[in-house]
Design an enzyme around this catalytic site. Structure first.
Site, PDB file in Angstrom:
ATOM      1  N   GLU A 273     -47.742 -26.396  32.480  1.00  0.00           N
ATOM      2  CA  GLU A 273     -47.500 -27.209  33.684  1.00  0.00           C
ATOM      3  C   GLU A 273     -47.920 -26.514  34.974  1.00  0.00           C
ATOM      4  O   GLU A 273     -47.102 -26.304  35.865  1.00  0.00           O
ATOM      5  CB  GLU A 273     -45.997 -27.521  33.795  1.00  0.00           C
ATOM      6  CG  GLU A 273     -45.353 -28.176  32.600  1.00  0.00           C
ATOM      7  CD  GLU A 273     -43.822 -28.246  32.722  1.00  0.00           C
ATOM      8  OE1 GLU A 273     -43.231 -27.548  33.575  1.00  0.00           O
ATOM      9  OE2 GLU A 273     -43.216 -28.999  31.954  1.00  0.00           O
ATOM     10  N   GLY A 275     -49.253 -26.049  38.695  1.00  0.00           N
ATOM     11  CA  GLY A 275     -49.429 -26.851  39.904  1.00  0.00           C
ATOM     12  C   GLY A 275     -50.307 -26.088  40.886  1.00  0.00           C
ATOM     13  O   GLY A 275     -51.474 -26.409  41.101  1.00  0.00           O
ATOM     14  N   ARG A 312     -44.478 -23.036  54.156  1.00  0.00           N
ATOM     15  CA  ARG A 312     -44.376 -21.866  53.275  1.00  0.00           C
ATOM     16  C   ARG A 312     -44.157 -20.536  54.011  1.00  0.00           C
ATOM     17  O   ARG A 312     -43.315 -19.745  53.576  1.00  0.00           O
ATOM     18  CB  ARG A 312     -45.583 -21.772  52.335  1.00  0.00           C
ATOM     19  CG  ARG A 312     -45.765 -23.022  51.459  1.00  0.00           C
ATOM     20  CD  ARG A 312     -46.702 -22.796  50.279  1.00  0.00           C
ATOM     21  NE  ARG A 312     -46.077 -21.938  49.301  1.00  0.00           N
ATOM     22  CZ  ARG A 312     -46.368 -20.673  49.127  1.00  0.00           C
ATOM     23  NH1 ARG A 312     -47.310 -20.101  49.853  1.00  0.00           N
ATOM     24  NH2 ARG A 312     -45.716 -19.959  48.240  1.00  0.00           N
ATOM     25  N   CYS A 344     -40.163 -25.897  68.121  1.00  0.00           N
ATOM     26  CA  CYS A 344     -39.194 -25.175  68.951  1.00  0.00           C
ATOM     27  C   CYS A 344     -38.249 -24.301  68.128  1.00  0.00           C
ATOM     28  O   CYS A 344     -37.032 -24.449  68.204  1.00  0.00           O
ATOM     29  CB  CYS A 344     -38.408 -26.157  69.780  1.00  0.00           C
ATOM     30  SG  CYS A 344     -37.672 -27.445  68.787  1.00  0.00           S
ATOM     31  N   GLU A 345     -38.778 -23.441  67.293  1.00  0.00           N
ATOM     32  CA  GLU A 345     -37.942 -22.391  66.713  1.00  0.00           C
ATOM     33  C   GLU A 345     -38.809 -21.214  66.298  1.00  0.00           C
ATOM     34  O   GLU A 345     -40.006 -21.377  66.044  1.00  0.00           O
ATOM     35  CB  GLU A 345     -37.071 -22.892  65.560  1.00  0.00           C
ATOM     36  CG  GLU A 345     -37.778 -23.562  64.412  1.00  0.00           C
ATOM     37  CD  GLU A 345     -36.773 -23.925  63.305  1.00  0.00           C
ATOM     38  OE1 GLU A 345     -36.406 -23.024  62.553  1.00  0.00           O
ATOM     39  OE2 GLU A 345     -36.369 -25.106  63.227  1.00  0.00           O
ATOM     40  N   TYR A 373     -48.168 -27.283  47.690  1.00  0.00           N
ATOM     41  CA  TYR A 373     -46.941 -27.099  48.471  1.00  0.00           C
ATOM     42  C   TYR A 373     -47.230 -27.008  49.970  1.00  0.00           C
ATOM     43  O   TYR A 373     -46.493 -26.386  50.721  1.00  0.00           O
ATOM     44  CB  TYR A 373     -46.156 -25.871  47.993  1.00  0.00           C
ATOM     45  CG  TYR A 373     -45.927 -25.894  46.496  1.00  0.00           C
ATOM     46  CD1 TYR A 373     -45.096 -26.856  45.926  1.00  0.00           C
ATOM     47  CD2 TYR A 373     -46.567 -25.001  45.638  1.00  0.00           C
ATOM     48  CE1 TYR A 373     -44.907 -26.924  44.557  1.00  0.00           C
ATOM     49  CE2 TYR A 373     -46.387 -25.055  44.260  1.00  0.00           C
ATOM     50  CZ  TYR A 373     -45.559 -26.016  43.730  1.00  0.00           C
ATOM     51  OH  TYR A 373     -45.374 -26.077  42.370  1.00  0.00           O
TER      52      TYR A 373
HETATM   53  N1  LLP Z   1     -42.927 -26.938  36.035  1.00  0.00           N
HETATM   54  C1  LLP Z   1     -41.707 -26.939  36.587  1.00  0.00           C
HETATM   55  C2  LLP Z   1     -40.560 -27.360  35.797  1.00  0.00           C
HETATM   56  C3  LLP Z   1     -41.537 -26.526  37.932  1.00  0.00           C
HETATM   57  O1  LLP Z   1     -40.322 -26.517  38.464  1.00  0.00           O
HETATM   58  C4  LLP Z   1     -42.672 -26.115  38.670  1.00  0.00           C
HETATM   59  C5  LLP Z   1     -42.534 -25.665  40.056  1.00  0.00           C
HETATM   60  C6  LLP Z   1     -43.938 -26.145  38.049  1.00  0.00           C
HETATM   61  C7  LLP Z   1     -44.028 -26.551  36.726  1.00  0.00           C
HETATM   62  C8  LLP Z   1     -45.199 -25.740  38.755  1.00  0.00           C
HETATM   63  O2  LLP Z   1     -45.176 -24.443  39.188  1.00  0.00           O
HETATM   64  P1  LLP Z   1     -46.511 -23.762  39.752  1.00  0.00           P
HETATM   65  O3  LLP Z   1     -47.505 -23.724  38.638  1.00  0.00           O
HETATM   66  O4  LLP Z   1     -47.005 -24.617  40.882  1.00  0.00           O
HETATM   67  O5  LLP Z   1     -46.060 -22.448  40.212  1.00  0.00           O
HETATM   68  N2  LLP Z   1     -42.429 -24.775  46.973  1.00  0.00           N
HETATM   69  C9  LLP Z   1     -42.662 -23.492  46.352  1.00  0.00           C
HETATM   70  C10 LLP Z   1     -42.942 -23.614  44.881  1.00  0.00           C
HETATM   71  C11 LLP Z   1     -41.839 -24.271  44.131  1.00  0.00           C
HETATM   72  C12 LLP Z   1     -42.166 -24.485  42.673  1.00  0.00           C
HETATM   73  C13 LLP Z   1     -41.131 -25.301  42.011  1.00  0.00           C
HETATM   74  N3  LLP Z   1     -41.401 -25.602  40.634  1.00  0.00           N
HETATM   75  C14 LLP Z   1     -43.802 -22.785  47.074  1.00  0.00           C
HETATM   76  O6  LLP Z   1     -44.352 -23.323  48.013  1.00  0.00           O
HETATM   77  O7  LLP Z   1     -44.119 -21.643  46.706  1.00  0.00           O
END
Ligand code: LLP
Length: 415
Positions: A273, A275, A312, A344-345, A373
Site C-alpha cells: 500500500e 502512497g 508538513r 498568522c502563526e 500529503y
Molecule cells: N496504508 C496504511 C494503512 C496507512 O495508514 C498509510 C499511511 C499508508 C498505507 C501509506 O503510507 P505511505 O506509503 O504513504 O507512507 N501525513 C503524513 C503521513 C501519514 C501516513 C498515514 N498512513 C505525512 O505527511 O508524512
C-alpha cells in the site's frame, strides 16, 4: 526527462516550464508530473512481479480524481481510509475487488458502503469491528471479505506522529491475539477472514523494520494456515519514505528485495500500500515571493503559499527543498534565510536557517516532493482558498482542480 528538471535554467515539469504554468493559473499552485507517477507505479509493480501481488495505492496521499483515474488505468488497486476515499476511488475507476478499506475507526455508514461494494478486503482494526461488519453483512444478506490488521510491535524509526507499528499505538490488534480472533470469527456466517495486514508507519527509509514486519506477517500466515484458515491476501502496508538531503533513498527495488524473501512461496496475493513513494516526488508547490525582509539580523523570505497549503513542515518538521523556478540573475548569491508563509502563526514556515539562492520579490520558487500529503492535508485556515492542482502530461498542462474562491468557502455556511 520526466519529472522536474532544468532546461536552460528554467525548472520544468515533464518539459513544461513551471513559470508558464504559474503565469496561466497563478500561485500558489500544485503541479504534478503524470509521467513520474506512472514510472513510480510501474517500478513497484515490476519489483513485486516475482510473486502474485497487487499494488494498492494509498489514496490518502493524494486523492485528486484525475490522479486516481490515472493509477486505476495503470492497473493499481486502492487503499482507502474513509467513505469519501472509497467513493472517490470507485468513481475514478478502481473496481471494488481491487480496493482495501483501512481505518482505525469506521462509522456504521462506512461499514455499510464497504460491505455493499464487495471490497477485496475490509481491514478490521479490532475484534469488535469484525462483529460490526458481521452485523451489517447479515443485514445486507452478503458475505464480507475481512482482513485483520495486526500490530507487530516494530519500531519504524520514523517521526512519532507517523509511526504506527509499536504496541502503544492505536492501530490494529497485537499480533499474538490474531489466532484467537480468527478462531472466533469462524462462527460468523457473513464474514470470511481472508487476510492479514500490517502497516508500521510512514516515511521509513530503513528497509529492516519493513522486512521484519513482513517476516512476522508471513509467520502468522503459516500459523493460521496450519489451523485451517484459508487466507487469500497478505498485506504488508505502505510506508516507503523519500530521501531528504544526505539520506539514502529506499527504492521500490530495495524495498521489494527486503520483503520478498519472507513472503515468497506463500499461497496468497501480496498486497502493498504505498502512497508517498508513488506520488510524492511527482508534485511541486509553486509559490511567489511576496517580500524579502531583514529583521533582527535574520532574512525572511515570505511566500504566498502558507501552512494551510502545505502542512508538513509545521506538523512534522519535514524538510522539503526549495528551488528558484527561474535562474535568471547570474551569478546567484547564496544566503541563509527562513522561508515562511503569510499565515498568522510562527509554525508557518517551510525552511528555517537554510542556505538558499537569494530571491527577489516577485520571484517564483518551487517546494519539492509535495505530491503526497500536500494538497490532501491542505485546509482553509485563515479563510484562504486552497490552491489549484495542475496536471502535466505529454508536454501540456491542465487544471485538474481549480483554485478555491471566497464563494466556495462560504457555500456551506449559506446553503
Ligand atoms: N496504508 C496504511 C494503512 C496507512 O495508514 C498509510 C499511511 C499508508 C498505507 C501509506 O503510507 P505511505 O506509503 O504513504 O507512507 N501525513 C503524513 C503521513 C501519514 C501516513 C498515514 N498512513 C505525512 O505527511 O508524512
Amino acid at each position: 526527462m520526466i519529472g522536474f528538471s532544468r532546461d536552460n535554467g528554467e525548472l520544468t515539469c515533464d518539459g513544461v516550464p513551471l513559470s508558464a504554468i504559474a503565469r496561466k493559473v497563478g500561485t500558489p499552485a500544485y503541479v504534478y508530473s503524470a509521467a513520474l507517477i506512472e514510472e513510480s507505479f510501474r517500478r513497484f509493480d515490476a519489483a513485486f512481479a516475482p510473486v502474485a501481488h497487487l499494488v494498492c495505492y494509498a489514496a490518502k496521499a493524494n486523492s485528486n480524481g484525475t490522479l486516481l483515474a490515472k493509477l486505476a488505468g495503470l492497473g493499481a488497486g486502492a487503499d482507502v481510509v474513509s467513505g469519501g476515499e472509497l467513493r472517490a476511488s470507485l468513481e475514478s475507476g478502481f473496481s471494488s475487488d481491487r480496493i482495501v478499506f483501512s481505518g482505525v475507526g469506521k462509522t456504521v455508514a462506512e461499514i455499510r458502503s464497504a460491505v455493499e461494494s464487495g471490497l477485496l478486503a475490509i481491514n478490521a482494526e479490532s475484534e469488535r469491528e469484525i462483529e460490526k461488519i458481521e452485523a451489517e453483512a447479515a443485514r445486507q444478506g452478503k458475505t464480507a471479505r475481512v482482513a485483520l490488521r495486526v500490530n507487530p510491535d516494530i519500531d519504524a524509526r520514523s517521526h512519532p506522529y507517523i509511526s504506527t507499528g509499536r504496541k502503544h499505538n492505536k492501530f490494529g490488534v497485537a499480533i499474538d491475539l490474531a489466532p484467537a480472533i480468527f478462531r472466533k470469527a469462524r462462527g460468523f456466517p457473513h464474514v470470511r477472514m481472508t487476510g492479514i495486514q500490517a502497516h508500521i508507519g510512514s516515511q521509513i527509509l530503513d528497509p529492516q523494520p519493513l522486512a521484519d514486519a513482513a517476516r512476522d506477517l508471513a509467520r502468522l500466515a503459516r500459523d493460521l494456515a496450519a489451523e485451517g484458515h484459508e487466507l487469500s491476501t497478505l498485506d504488508v502496508g505502505g510506508g516507503i519514505g523519500l530521501a531528504g538531503p544526505g539520506e539514502k533513498p529506499l527504492t521500490p527495488e530495495t524495498y521489494a528485495a527486503a520483503v520478498l524473501p519472507h513472503v515468497a512461496g506463500l499461497p496468497m496475493t501480496v498486497l502493498v500500500e504505498p502512497g508517498r513513494a508513488i506520488v510524492g516526488p511527482a508534485g511541486a508547490l509553486v509559490t511567489e515571493v511576496l517580500d524579502v525582509k531583514k529583521s533582527s539580523g535574520k532574512l525572511f523570505v515570505v511566500t504566498d503559499a502558507g501552512m494551510n497549503d502545505l502542512l508538513r513542515p509545521a506538523l512534522y518538521g519535514a524538510i522539503h527543498s526549495i528551488e528558484s523556478v527561474t535562474e535568471n540573475r547570474m551569478p546567484v548569491e547564496r544566503v541563509m534565510a527562513d522561508v515562511v508563509g503569510p499565515i498568522c502563526e510562527s509554525s508557518d514556515f517551510f525552511l528555517r536557517d537554510s542556505s538558499i539562492d537569494r530571491p527577489l520579490e516577485g520571484d517564483l520558487m518551487a517546494i519539492r516532493d509535495v505530491g503526497a500529503y500536500g494538497f490532501s492535508m491542505s485546509s482553509n485556515y485563515n479563510f484562504r482558498g486552497r490552491p489549484p492542482e495542475v496536471w502535466v502530461e505529454k508536454g501540456s498542462f491542465r487544471v485538474i482542480r481549480r483554485r478555491e474562491h471566497f464563494d466556495d468557502l462560504v457555500r456551506a455556511e449559506r446553503e
